[in-house]
Design a protein around this motif. Structure first.
Motif, PDB file in Angstrom:
ATOM      1  N   MET A   1       1.023  -1.076   0.192  1.00 36.11           N
ATOM      2  CA  MET A   1       0.018  -0.132  -0.007  1.00 36.11           C
ATOM      3  C   MET A   1       0.920   1.396   0.005  1.00 36.11           C
ATOM      4  O   MET A   1       1.867   1.346   0.860  1.00 36.11           O
ATOM      5  CB  MET A   1      -0.836   0.016   1.324  1.00 36.11           C
ATOM      6  CG  MET A   1      -2.000   1.161   1.322  1.00 36.11           C
ATOM      7  SD  MET A   1      -2.970   1.004   2.788  1.00 36.11           S
ATOM      8  CE  MET A   1      -4.183  -0.409   2.468  1.00 36.11           C
ATOM      9  N   ALA A   2       0.759   2.141  -1.027  1.00 32.94           N
ATOM     10  CA  ALA A   2       1.655   3.367  -1.227  1.00 32.94           C
ATOM     11  C   ALA A   2       0.606   4.498  -0.620  1.00 32.94           C
ATOM     12  O   ALA A   2      -0.476   4.602  -0.935  1.00 32.94           O
ATOM     13  CB  ALA A   2       2.019   3.294  -2.591  1.00 32.94           C
ATOM     14  N   TYR A   3       1.489   5.449   0.137  1.00 34.06           N
ATOM     15  CA  TYR A   3       0.767   6.532   0.441  1.00 34.06           C
ATOM     16  C   TYR A   3       1.737   7.783  -0.136  1.00 34.06           C
ATOM     17  O   TYR A   3       2.755   7.333  -0.609  1.00 34.06           O
ATOM     18  CB  TYR A   3       0.887   6.908   1.714  1.00 34.06           C
ATOM     19  CG  TYR A   3      -0.268   6.088   2.548  1.00 34.06           C
ATOM     20  CD1 TYR A   3      -1.552   6.277   2.446  1.00 34.06           C
ATOM     21  CD2 TYR A   3      -0.066   4.689   3.128  1.00 34.06           C
ATOM     22  CE1 TYR A   3      -2.520   5.568   2.955  1.00 34.06           C
ATOM     23  CE2 TYR A   3      -0.971   3.868   3.475  1.00 34.06           C
ATOM     24  CZ  TYR A   3      -2.054   4.364   3.646  1.00 34.06           C
ATOM     25  OH  TYR A   3      -3.173   3.477   4.170  1.00 34.06           O
ATOM     26  N   TYR A   4       1.170   9.050  -0.062  1.00 34.80           N
ATOM     27  CA  TYR A   4       1.776   9.987  -0.860  1.00 34.80           C
ATOM     28  C   TYR A   4       3.173  10.382  -0.280  1.00 34.80           C
ATOM     29  O   TYR A   4       3.419  10.364   1.205  1.00 34.80           O
ATOM     30  CB  TYR A   4       0.891  11.370  -0.816  1.00 34.80           C
ATOM     31  CG  TYR A   4       1.653  12.659  -1.443  1.00 34.80           C
ATOM     32  CD1 TYR A   4       1.825  12.756  -2.646  1.00 34.80           C
ATOM     33  CD2 TYR A   4       2.278  13.427  -0.282  1.00 34.80           C
ATOM     34  CE1 TYR A   4       2.628  13.787  -3.155  1.00 34.80           C
ATOM     35  CE2 TYR A   4       2.930  14.814  -0.806  1.00 34.80           C
ATOM     36  CZ  TYR A   4       2.979  14.739  -2.318  1.00 34.80           C
ATOM     37  OH  TYR A   4       3.603  15.961  -2.634  1.00 34.80           O
ATOM     38  N   ASP A   5       4.138  10.536  -0.930  1.00 36.76           N
ATOM     39  CA  ASP A   5       5.618  11.159  -0.557  1.00 36.76           C
ATOM     40  C   ASP A   5       5.856  12.482  -1.214  1.00 36.76           C
ATOM     41  O   ASP A   5       6.035  12.344  -2.528  1.00 36.76           O
ATOM     42  CB  ASP A   5       6.468  10.140  -1.008  1.00 36.76           C
ATOM     43  CG  ASP A   5       7.873  10.558  -0.303  1.00 36.76           C
ATOM     44  OD1 ASP A   5       8.302  11.511   0.106  1.00 36.76           O
ATOM     45  OD2 ASP A   5       8.840   9.434  -0.279  1.00 36.76           O
ATOM     46  N   GLY A   6       6.125  13.442  -0.670  1.00 39.77           N
ATOM     47  CA  GLY A   6       6.308  15.004  -1.163  1.00 39.77           C
ATOM     48  C   GLY A   6       7.848  15.007  -1.134  1.00 39.77           C
ATOM     49  O   GLY A   6       8.108  16.215  -1.628  1.00 39.77           O
ATOM     50  N   THR A   7       8.672  14.107  -1.176  1.00 39.25           N
ATOM     51  CA  THR A   7      10.011  14.356  -1.434  1.00 39.25           C
ATOM     52  C   THR A   7      10.504  15.162  -2.762  1.00 39.25           C
ATOM     53  O   THR A   7      11.168  16.054  -2.633  1.00 39.25           O
ATOM     54  CB  THR A   7      10.903  13.202  -1.290  1.00 39.25           C
ATOM     55  OG1 THR A   7      10.446  12.787   0.087  1.00 39.25           O
ATOM     56  CG2 THR A   7      12.535  13.467  -1.267  1.00 39.25           C
ATOM     57  N   LYS A   8      10.130  14.608  -3.814  1.00 38.36           N
ATOM     58  CA  LYS A   8      10.371  15.186  -5.044  1.00 38.36           C
ATOM     59  C   LYS A   8       9.729  16.683  -5.106  1.00 38.36           C
ATOM     60  O   LYS A   8      10.475  17.411  -5.626  1.00 38.36           O
ATOM     61  CB  LYS A   8       9.698  14.520  -6.005  1.00 38.36           C
ATOM     62  CG  LYS A   8      10.185  14.877  -7.533  1.00 38.36           C
ATOM     63  CD  LYS A   8       9.843  14.126  -8.788  1.00 38.36           C
ATOM     64  CE  LYS A   8      10.083  14.217 -10.125  1.00 38.36           C
ATOM     65  NZ  LYS A   8       9.833  13.390 -11.264  1.00 38.36           N
ATOM     66  N   LEU A   9       8.432  16.823  -4.735  1.00 43.33           N
ATOM     67  CA  LEU A   9       8.155  18.208  -5.012  1.00 43.33           C
ATOM     68  C   LEU A   9       8.885  19.247  -4.162  1.00 43.33           C
ATOM     69  O   LEU A   9       9.155  20.276  -4.664  1.00 43.33           O
ATOM     70  CB  LEU A   9       6.345  17.997  -4.263  1.00 43.33           C
ATOM     71  CG  LEU A   9       5.648  19.541  -4.267  1.00 43.33           C
ATOM     72  CD1 LEU A   9       5.470  20.055  -5.768  1.00 43.33           C
ATOM     73  CD2 LEU A   9       4.239  19.526  -3.724  1.00 43.33           C
ATOM     74  N   LEU A  10       8.931  18.712  -2.902  1.00 38.55           N
ATOM     75  CA  LEU A  10       9.918  19.987  -1.877  1.00 38.55           C
ATOM     76  C   LEU A  10      11.258  20.052  -2.557  1.00 38.55           C
ATOM     77  O   LEU A  10      11.887  21.030  -2.020  1.00 38.55           O
ATOM     78  CB  LEU A  10       9.823  19.273  -0.323  1.00 38.55           C
ATOM     79  CG  LEU A  10       8.288  19.103  -0.021  1.00 38.55           C
ATOM     80  CD1 LEU A  10       8.826  18.428   1.543  1.00 38.55           C
ATOM     81  CD2 LEU A  10       7.729  20.567  -0.112  1.00 38.55           C
ATOM     82  N   SER A  11      11.818  19.131  -3.334  1.00 36.55           N
ATOM     83  CA  SER A  11      13.139  19.356  -3.895  1.00 36.55           C
ATOM     84  C   SER A  11      13.363  20.167  -5.102  1.00 36.55           C
ATOM     85  O   SER A  11      14.130  20.331  -5.627  1.00 36.55           O
ATOM     86  CB  SER A  11      13.709  17.795  -3.907  1.00 36.55           C
ATOM     87  OG  SER A  11      13.283  17.059  -5.198  1.00 36.55           O
ATOM     88  N   MET A  12      12.280  20.222  -5.590  1.00 40.83           N
ATOM     89  CA  MET A  12      12.028  21.061  -7.255  1.00 40.83           C
ATOM     90  C   MET A  12      12.663  22.429  -6.972  1.00 40.83           C
ATOM     91  O   MET A  12      12.123  23.225  -5.886  1.00 40.83           O
ATOM     92  CB  MET A  12      10.820  20.981  -7.550  1.00 40.83           C
ATOM     93  CG  MET A  12      10.437  19.124  -8.053  1.00 40.83           C
ATOM     94  SD  MET A  12       8.883  19.336  -8.653  1.00 40.83           S
ATOM     95  CE  MET A  12       8.745  20.323 -10.222  1.00 40.83           C
ATOM     96  N   ARG A  13      13.207  23.071  -8.206  1.00 45.57           N
ATOM     97  CA  ARG A  13      13.034  24.357  -8.252  1.00 45.57           C
ATOM     98  C   ARG A  13      12.322  24.910  -9.214  1.00 45.57           C
ATOM     99  O   ARG A  13      11.439  24.075  -9.822  1.00 45.57           O
ATOM    100  CB  ARG A  13      14.560  24.690  -8.836  1.00 45.57           C
ATOM    101  CG  ARG A  13      15.691  24.369  -7.856  1.00 45.57           C
ATOM    102  CD  ARG A  13      15.772  25.211  -6.609  1.00 45.57           C
ATOM    103  NE  ARG A  13      16.777  24.570  -5.793  1.00 45.57           N
ATOM    104  CZ  ARG A  13      17.762  25.336  -5.592  1.00 45.57           C
ATOM    105  NH1 ARG A  13      17.976  26.540  -5.791  1.00 45.57           N
ATOM    106  NH2 ARG A  13      18.945  25.021  -4.523  1.00 45.57           N
ATOM    107  N   ASP A  14      12.039  26.281  -9.245  1.00 48.02           N
ATOM    108  CA  ASP A  14      10.765  26.767 -10.031  1.00 48.02           C
ATOM    109  C   ASP A  14      11.534  26.966 -11.346  1.00 48.02           C
ATOM    110  O   ASP A  14      12.519  26.488 -12.032  1.00 48.02           O
ATOM    111  CB  ASP A  14      10.308  28.175  -9.454  1.00 48.02           C
ATOM    112  CG  ASP A  14      11.427  29.362  -9.566  1.00 48.02           C
ATOM    113  OD1 ASP A  14      12.251  29.110 -10.163  1.00 48.02           O
ATOM    114  OD2 ASP A  14      10.684  30.503  -9.354  1.00 48.02           O
ATOM    115  N   ILE A  15      10.631  27.386 -12.294  1.00 48.45           N
ATOM    116  CA  ILE A  15      10.979  27.661 -13.491  1.00 48.45           C
ATOM    117  C   ILE A  15      12.230  28.475 -14.129  1.00 48.45           C
ATOM    118  O   ILE A  15      12.979  28.319 -14.951  1.00 48.45           O
ATOM    119  CB  ILE A  15       9.843  28.278 -14.565  1.00 48.45           C
ATOM    120  CG1 ILE A  15       9.667  27.772 -16.053  1.00 48.45           C
ATOM    121  CG2 ILE A  15       9.642  29.758 -14.243  1.00 48.45           C
ATOM    122  CD1 ILE A  15       8.663  28.083 -16.766  1.00 48.45           C
ATOM    123  N   ASN A  16      12.486  29.221 -13.033  1.00 48.69           N
ATOM    124  CA  ASN A  16      13.953  30.031 -13.204  1.00 48.69           C
ATOM    125  C   ASN A  16      15.121  29.551 -12.562  1.00 48.69           C
ATOM    126  O   ASN A  16      16.198  30.072 -12.383  1.00 48.69           O
ATOM    127  CB  ASN A  16      13.542  31.548 -12.841  1.00 48.69           C
ATOM    128  CG  ASN A  16      12.479  31.991 -13.382  1.00 48.69           C
ATOM    129  OD1 ASN A  16      12.481  32.307 -14.795  1.00 48.69           O
ATOM    130  ND2 ASN A  16      11.500  32.802 -12.699  1.00 48.69           N
TER     131      ASN A  16
END
Length: 343
Positions: A1-16
């Motif tokens: 059973m998999a639940y949400y993991d926000g690691t990737k979102l929090l490691s992202m940079r914006d378009i600039n």
């Protein structure tokens, strides 16, 4: 059973390539995003003392805010700990306490003016969490985006700085591409079913799908009884509840220009494609075209005619809509026409 993991979102940079200050997360229901971010706020506080702020829309939502936030994660991750809240400034906001130690605040966007006057109380806020930023029933504050901006400006000051970095985590199920935040940030026209991650100036967005949560929703006896409901599709399949892609298409050629429509200070064109029997709404318009119409007193201007319920033009357009003769460049154009036809 998999639940949400926000690691990737929090490691992202914006378009600039910069560190974003707004992180937007949407998934299907029961995917675990709220649990993930609520736990993140508590863990950061326990490790570093970083306080957080919970964002609600209306003041009455502050009642029992400690239980709303902490009850689910309490037994899962923090057994034996307690969270309480105390109304402050005559209930304008609540202060949150974890085992009797102040850990954050809860505010209502509709109290943005009062929050501005109390901004010095929130100078130790390190992050803001806005769960359910999309309303299922389209019940938003008036000028809600401006109120969120005002609250963030009030919070992101102090500690010897004119502006502090205070990230905002915005969570929601997928309700509508036409929510005020997506429109204001230019997301509505860029997001579609094939997009998982999206970047903008100062923000990043994740549009996720948790398979195990979807399957659990589908297996529910209650949901099976309503299997054909749009709401069940929304909950299980991440279908945007309030959106319909019907009649969304780009028409070739120019068509015959009928009028320019002004709504919320933006211009739209209404054109006729006689051979196909189609009336088309586009978001590219001619501001100088002699026939110019508006829907609201706020948009009313010189050389514009404000439509009224019994106008002949509206009657004709309603008939054409009922016959399926309308086409729209995008969902925003469709929403504007629906607004015009419903006055």
């Amino acid at each position: 059973m998999a639940y949400y993991d926000g690691t990737k979102l929090l490691s992202m940079r914006d378009i600039n390539g910069n560190v974003p200050e707004i992180f937007i997360c949407t998934t299907n229901r029961n995917g675990g995003k709220t649990t993930y971010f609520n736990r993140l706020m508590i863990n950061r506080f326990r490790k570093t003392g970083a306080k957080f702020m919970l964002i609600y829309r209306f003041n009455y939502e502050l009642d029992n805010c400690a239980d709303k936030f902490f009850k689910d994660i309490n037994g899962l991750f923090f057994p034996g700990m307690t969270m309480t809240s105390k109304p402050m400034a005559r209930g304008t906001y609540h202060e949150l306490f974890l085992d009797d130690v102040s850990c954050g605040y809860a505010i209502a966007l509709n109290s943005a003016d009062q929050i501005k006057k109390l901004s010095h109380f929130f100078s130790d806020t390190s992050a803001m969490l806005f769960d359910e930023f999309q309303s299922e029933n389209n019940h938003y504050c008036s000028d809600e985006v401006k109120k969120l901006m005002s609250v963030h400006t009030s919070v992101a000051r102090g500690q010897g700085k004119q502006v502090r970095y205070v990230p905002v985590y915005m969570l929601s199920n997928a309700v509508t591409l036409l929510n005020p935040y997506y429109i204001e940030m230019g997301i509505a026209g860029r997001l579609n079913s094939s997009v998982n991650f999206l970047k903008g100036d100062g923000w990043v967005l994740e549009s996720g799908f948790i398979e195990s949560a979807s399957e659990a929703q589908k297996q529910s006896g209650f949901n099976r009884a309503f299997a054909g409901s749009g709401y069940v599709q929304y909950a299980a399949e991440n279908v945007y509840l309030n959106d319909s892609q019907s009649f969304i298409q780009k028409m070739p050629g120019n068509g015959r220009y009928i009028c320019t429509l002004k709504y919320e200070d933006k211009l739209y064109s209404i054109k006729e494609y006689a051979e196909q029997g189609i009336i088309y709404c586009d978001d590219h318009a001619d501001a100088s075209f002699p026939t110019r119409i508006t829907l609201t007193t706020e948009d009313h201007d010189i050389n514009y005619v404000m439509l009224k319920r019994n106008d002949v033009m509206l009657g004709v357009l309603r008939d054409l809509f009922k016959k399926g003769s309308f086409r729209f460049k995008n969902l925003r154009c469709k929403a504007v026409i629906l607004k015009a036809l419903s006055i």
